[in-house]
Design a protein around this motif. Structure first.
Motif, PDB file in Angstrom:
ATOM      1  N   ASN A 297      45.794  17.122  64.129  1.00 45.08           N
ATOM      2  CA  ASN A 297      46.511  15.850  64.112  1.00 45.08           C
ATOM      3  C   ASN A 297      45.568  14.759  63.608  1.00 45.08           C
ATOM      4  O   ASN A 297      44.560  14.453  64.255  1.00 45.08           O
TER       5      ASN A 297
ATOM      6  N   LEU B 176      49.404  17.484  61.144  1.00 44.96           N
ATOM      7  CA  LEU B 176      50.173  16.308  61.534  1.00 44.96           C
ATOM      8  C   LEU B 176      49.439  15.033  61.137  1.00 44.96           C
ATOM      9  O   LEU B 176      48.213  15.017  60.995  1.00 44.96           O
TER      10      LEU B 176
ATOM     11  N   PRO C 161      54.641  15.937  61.199  1.00 46.50           N
ATOM     12  CA  PRO C 161      54.138  16.977  60.290  1.00 46.50           C
ATOM     13  C   PRO C 161      53.969  16.460  58.862  1.00 46.50           C
ATOM     14  O   PRO C 161      54.810  15.728  58.345  1.00 46.50           O
TER      15      PRO C 161
END
Length: 676
Positions: free
Chosen positions: A157, A108, A113
């Motif tokens: 992320n 991410l 994403p």
């Protein structure tokens, strides 16, 4: 992307940010906020879903030449470095390849994403701008109800830097093997709008022959307000041009430096470009309600010479997407409830063409040429309830539907080893619940636990890039059921200990066996213990340890024609070391000087499914030093593989041979950083 050259022109919100860095001592002891668990931010020690945090200071101090240098400093993570920017990922898993490697981990950027769910890339982190990131968060095990397909074994992320607090700076680093890395950030904080432009570039000749790399990334971000609405806009582009070196073969071939430097595939390359844009808007309404809306768009293309196959075929692939993330949350006495919906529409393509004459069943000409339109729609709900001052519960549920419309541009038949299906539509539905608890025994001790299910829809290459004799109709979404429990201990103001035990069962595992047939009903089991310890020995010295013991095993039997690939229930999955350790001794005698001596250990592992061959593992040392003669200027140097140890980044046994990606010998870099 130009084809003129024959190519186109990837626990602890809980893991201490302070333990991973080597820079400003003021950051030691600060509380860390994670955003991965609920997209809005929560204190790491209050998080039921643990997420490792690597902050901007850590990213700066490491100066990673490859993303594995950053992520492998956290427990449970094992990124195998390939050539250039290539990599294979393991998070509470073996090192996974192919569709499993691409689709089992969710990558991410600010919660969006990097790629569409059915179009993942096994090297997906090369599309992330980690060198100028504002932070990195890692969730080990299935994501929460807020995270969709591919958040199976874990997620990463990448956080873009906040223009309001990120200082402007420029950095240049030079080193062994023709390395040159440069980056710069121009930030303009403002009362109404804060803006930032960041650039990172990387070049290396490669320590192996014909294995150079050029990578450039540009990020723009602006934050502001419009009335009562807060907004964050970001856009980025990343280009990659690399020559690729393959395996070296033979028993312990990685120990032969001259053999390791050689490249049997000098013609191999991987060239790619990726672009994306997102706009996040947040606001409040009514009594205790807040909302978030994030439209986004992305596009990418990649050309790859498939040097690892006799065909030496050219693969051309790409996809474009538009999507929308919507959520609403309400705080109530003792908790919060969140509702949301994710939508994404994608158009993708893949072409595979063999220019060289027919060899074996690899026939000259077009192998595949198809388009896939994909649509993903998800609904979720998640609530956290503070039962008492010391006890909190969290429950979530996500329902997700993935639809593929496949359009074949070639004759629907079998040509050589290649099976081309006729046009068809496919649909996959998944339901992923999770529930967790945290119990604070007192100010220094807490217990936490969670049960969760992760799922991933099949990748388009698994469904539509079939070989003769394979079938599609038996393929189902992979699911992983996980249970974990842990203990956290605060050691003074900024020391910590965290222990986590996990057990996971994975079903409908999809892969191709050594006979070339699809396995659609595979089962595996994964269990282990992860430890994090961070402690200030003195004001000048600090120690950080991250360790993992885990066992990853097959839970079914599969006889095949190749003896080394016969699968037996209870056998270890190949490329799954049981022991992983990372230790760092950090030295900071005063503000001008800092240093770090790092040790990483990769334990022994089997290199084939039958557990007949193994790699003995390795130990590596690295040394980093920094000197800041003024507030604006900093000099730094690093020595990687300090003892010049011969080792393999990846060891494998295939086609009757031991083969390796040889590890890089001792390498030195020096650099300068100037603040604006």
């Amino acid at each position: 992307m130009s084809a003129a050259r024959g190519r186109a022109g990837n626990w602890r919100g809980l893991l201490l940010a302070g333990a991973v860095w080597l820079g400003a001592s003021a950051a030691w002891g600060q509380d860390v906020v994670t955003v991965t668990g609920d997209r809005r931010g929560e204190a790491r020690d209050a998080a039921i879903i643990p997420a490792a945090v690597i902050d901007a200071a850590a990213i700066q101090s490491v100066g990673a030449q490859h993303v594995s240098e950053l992520l492998n400093r956290t427990a449970g993570v094992n990124i195998n470095r390939g050539n250039g920017a290539e990599h294979l990922t393991a998070i509470r898993s073996p090192v996974l390849t192919g569709g499993a490697g691409a689709g089992s981990f969710l990558y991410l950027e600010d919660g969006v994403p990097l790629r569409a769910a059915g179009f993942a890339n096994v090297n997906g982190l090369f599309e992330a701008l980690t060198g100028v990131a504002g932070g990195i968060e890692v969730v080990r095990g299935p994501g929460s109800a807020l995270h969709g397909s591919n958040a199976l074994h874990g997620l990463i992320n990448i956080l873009t830097p906040d223009p309001a607090i990120t200082p402007s700076h420029a950095e240049l680093e030079l080193g062994s093997f023709g390395r040159a890395r440069a980056s710069g950030v121009l930030a303009r904080p403002g009362d109404g709008v804060s803006a930032l432009l960041a650039v990172e570039t990387q070049h290396e000749d490669g320590w192996r022959e014909d294995a150079g790399l050029d990578r450039v990334g540009v990020l723009a971000r602006a934050d502001g307000t419009a009335g009562d609405v807060r907004w964050q806009w970001s856009a980025s582009i990343i280009t990659l041009n690399q020559e690729t070196a393959g395996y070296v073969t033979g028993a312990s071939a990685y120990e032969d430096r001259s053999l390791s430097r050689a490249n049997a595939n000098p013609e191999a390359f991987r060239d790619a470009v990726a672009m994306r844009m997102a706009l996040r808007m947040d606001g409040e309404w009514g009594s205790g309600w807040s909302w978030s809306l994030t439209p986004y768009a992305r596009g990418n293309e990649m050309d790859l010479l498939m040097h690892f196959l006799p065909s030496q075929a050219l693969e051309e692939s790409g996809h474009t997407s538009v999507g929308l993330l919507v959520s609403a949350a309400r705080d109530f006495a003792g908790g919060r409830i969140t509702f949301g919906s994710d939508f994404e529409q994608t158009s993708g393509f893949l072409r595979e063409t063999q220019a060289r004459p027919t060899i074996f069943s690899f026939v000259q000409g077009d192998h595949y040429d198809f388009d896939v339109d994909a649509r993903v729609f998800a609904l979720y709900a998640q609530t956290r309830w503070q039962v008492s001052e010391s006890l909190a519960l969290q429950v979530g549920l996500r329902a997700e539907q993935t639809r593929f419309a496949y359009d074949n541009h070639l004759a629907a038949d079998t040509v050589g080893r290649f099976l081309r299906l006729g046009d068809r539509d496919d649909r996959y539905d998944t339901l992923t619940p999770h529930a967790g608890v945290i119990w604070r025994l007192d100010a220094d001790h807490s217990l936490f636990g969670r049960i969760a299910r992760g799922a991933r829809a099949p990748q388009t290459t698994e469904l539509y890039r079939l070989q003769a004799g394979q079938e599609i109709d038996a393929i189902e979404p992979e699911t992983l059921d996980s249970i974990e429990a842990g203990y956290r201990l605060s050691l003074g103001d900024d020391g910590r200990l965290e222990l986590t035990a996990f057990s996971m069962a994975k079903h409908h595992v999809f892969f191709r066996d050594a006979d070339g047939f699809n396995v659609t009903d595979g089962r595996t089991r994964h269990h282990g213990v992860e430890a994090e310890f961070d402690y200030p020995l003195t004001q000048a010295w600090r120690i950080h340890l991250a360790g993992t013991w885990a066992r990853h095993t097959y839970d079914f039997d599969r006889p095949v024609g190749t003896a080394s690939e016969v699968i037996r229930k209870g056998a270890d999955i190949d490329t799954a070391p049981r022991w992983l350790w990372d230790a760092r001794l950090v030295w900071r005698p005063h503000a001008a000087w800092s240093g770090e001596l790092a040790w990483s250990h990769t334990g022994a592992y089997f290199t084939d499914a039958a557990n007949a061959h193994r790699y003995d593992g390795h130990d590596l040392l690295a040394l980093r030093l920094r000197y800041a003669p003024s507030e604006r200027v900093e000099f730094f140097t690093a020595v990687r593989n300090l003892l010049n140890e011969p080792y393999a980044e990846r060891a494998d046994f295939a086609f009757g041979n031991e083969r390796y990606f040889p590890g890089e010998p001792r390498a030195i870099t020096i650099g300068i950083r100037v603040a604006g």
